[in-house]
Design an enzyme around this catalytic site. Structure first.
Site, mmCIF file in Angstrom:
data_model
loop_
_atom_site.group_PDB
_atom_site.id
_atom_site.type_symbol
_atom_site.label_atom_id
_atom_site.label_comp_id
_atom_site.label_asym_id
_atom_site.label_seq_id
_atom_site.Cartn_x
_atom_site.Cartn_y
_atom_site.Cartn_z
ATOM 1 N N SER A 117 0.789 -1.159 0.068
ATOM 2 C CA SER A 117 0.033 0.116 -0.041
ATOM 3 C C SER A 117 0.976 1.291 -0.036
ATOM 4 O O SER A 117 2.078 1.178 0.458
ATOM 5 C CB SER A 117 -0.992 -0.070 1.291
ATOM 6 O OG SER A 117 -0.274 0.141 2.348
ATOM 7 N N SER A 119 0.923 3.581 2.052
ATOM 8 C CA SER A 119 1.106 3.955 3.422
ATOM 9 C C SER A 119 2.279 3.299 4.071
ATOM 10 O O SER A 119 2.756 3.650 5.376
ATOM 11 C CB SER A 119 -0.198 4.071 4.272
ATOM 12 O OG SER A 119 -0.873 2.781 4.431
ATOM 13 N N CYS A 120 2.249 1.765 3.676
ATOM 14 C CA CYS A 120 3.174 1.079 4.426
ATOM 15 C C CYS A 120 3.900 -0.018 3.503
ATOM 16 O O CYS A 120 2.854 -0.916 2.942
ATOM 17 C CB CYS A 120 2.269 0.168 5.554
ATOM 18 S SG CYS A 120 3.313 -1.248 6.448
ATOM 19 N N GLY A 121 4.964 -0.032 3.291
ATOM 20 C CA GLY A 121 5.634 -0.869 2.374
ATOM 21 C C GLY A 121 6.130 -2.199 3.244
ATOM 22 O O GLY A 121 6.572 -3.003 2.464
ATOM 23 N N CYS A 123 4.674 -4.092 5.199
ATOM 24 C CA CYS A 123 3.405 -4.815 5.913
ATOM 25 C C CYS A 123 3.359 -6.051 4.824
ATOM 26 O O CYS A 123 2.806 -7.196 5.415
ATOM 27 C CB CYS A 123 2.237 -4.047 5.949
ATOM 28 S SG CYS A 123 1.674 -3.329 4.433
#
Length: 277
Positions: A117, A119-121, A123
């Protein structure tokens, strides 16, 4: 090349009227890897990240480097948009990276989901330990002057052209030890913005970045510290707060980490000995 900004209709309650508003564009970028012997090339889709269009090749290069798939720019033969995509509208959303023959991407070691995503690489990773294994301690030989570091966020903010119109982008800025802004990249994903900076630095043959420091416009997450360590950056200054895992990794990596850097104040979370106050 796709635009980084788009216009939409909006109803403004303050003026009680319809108007136009500018938004940061968010679109998927698929990274497709080509590798193997010249007579037996293979392809693999290794990641999809939601990004703001622009500097896509730098993003791809920075991602491959910070994931440990390549060690420098010389491992890569070509980076280009994939023209074989059936939907013409999506051709600018697929980047094909061709590795030089003999370069092993080690895909069996890249335990990562195919979707990241904006917002978060991190995860998508199946193991935090796997991420930590990529990082070595930085060579922290410099003492940075605090006054030069704390003035950097204002320089970063002034350089954020797309944020000026949309208010919806993160930024990463690379500064030399004198406090001069060398590279600035924006993206809807904070990790993408940093990958773009690192990719650009690789193109300029500046990595490892031992005599530079990094400023990020928001919080300092674990993945940002991991990427900075991979690039050999000895000091990271965040406008927002760091996470506990970010502080832990920065300490392990011999990095100086600052948080809440704004209006002349900051917190030192580790590496105080490398900062002249």
């Amino acid at each position: 090349m796709k635009a980084a900004v788009t216009s939409v209709d909006v109803w403004r309650t303050r003026q009680l009227n319809h108007d136009k508003d500018l938004l940061a564009v968010e679109e998927p970028l698929q990274l497709r890897l080509e590798y193997g012997d010249p007579s037996d090339r293979s392809t693999a889709d290794i990641a999809v990240t939601m990004r703001t269009p622009g500097n896509d090749f730098e993003l791809a290069l920075g991602f491959l480097f910070t994931e440990g798939i390549v060690t420098d720019r010389n491992d890569i033969q070509t980076i280009r948009y994939c023209l074989q995509v059936k939907d013409v509208r999506e051709r600018d959303n697929v980047v094909r990276i061709s590795l030089k023959p003999g370069v092993d991407p080690g895909l069996e070691r890249l335990k990562r989901n195919f979707f990241t995503s904006s917002s978060c690489g991190v995860c998508g990773k199946t193991s935090i330990d796997q991420v930590k294994q990529l990082c070595a301690s930085v060579q922290n030989d410099y003492t940075f002057v605090a006054e030069r570091v704390i003035s950097a966020p204002d320089l970063l903010r002034k350089g954020q052209k797309v944020f000026e119109y949309t208010g919806g982008l993160h930024a990463s800025g690379l500064f030399d030890k004198s406090g001069d802004l060398i590279l600035l990249r924006e993206d809807i994903g904070r990790h993408n913005a940093l990958d773009k900076v690192i990719g650009a630095a690789l193109e300029m043959n500046k990595v490892p970045l031992r005599d530079h420091f990094l400023v990020v416009s928001g919080r300092a997450s674990f993945e940002l510290i991991q990427k900075a360590l991979m690039a050999g950056i000895p000091l990271v200054a965040a406008v927002g707060a760091p996470s506990s895992l970010a502080v832990e990794l920065a300490k392990q990596g011999n990095m100086t980490l600052l948080g809440f850097v704004k209006r002349g104040n900051f917190n030192i979370y580790c590496g105080r000995e490398h900062l002249k106050i």
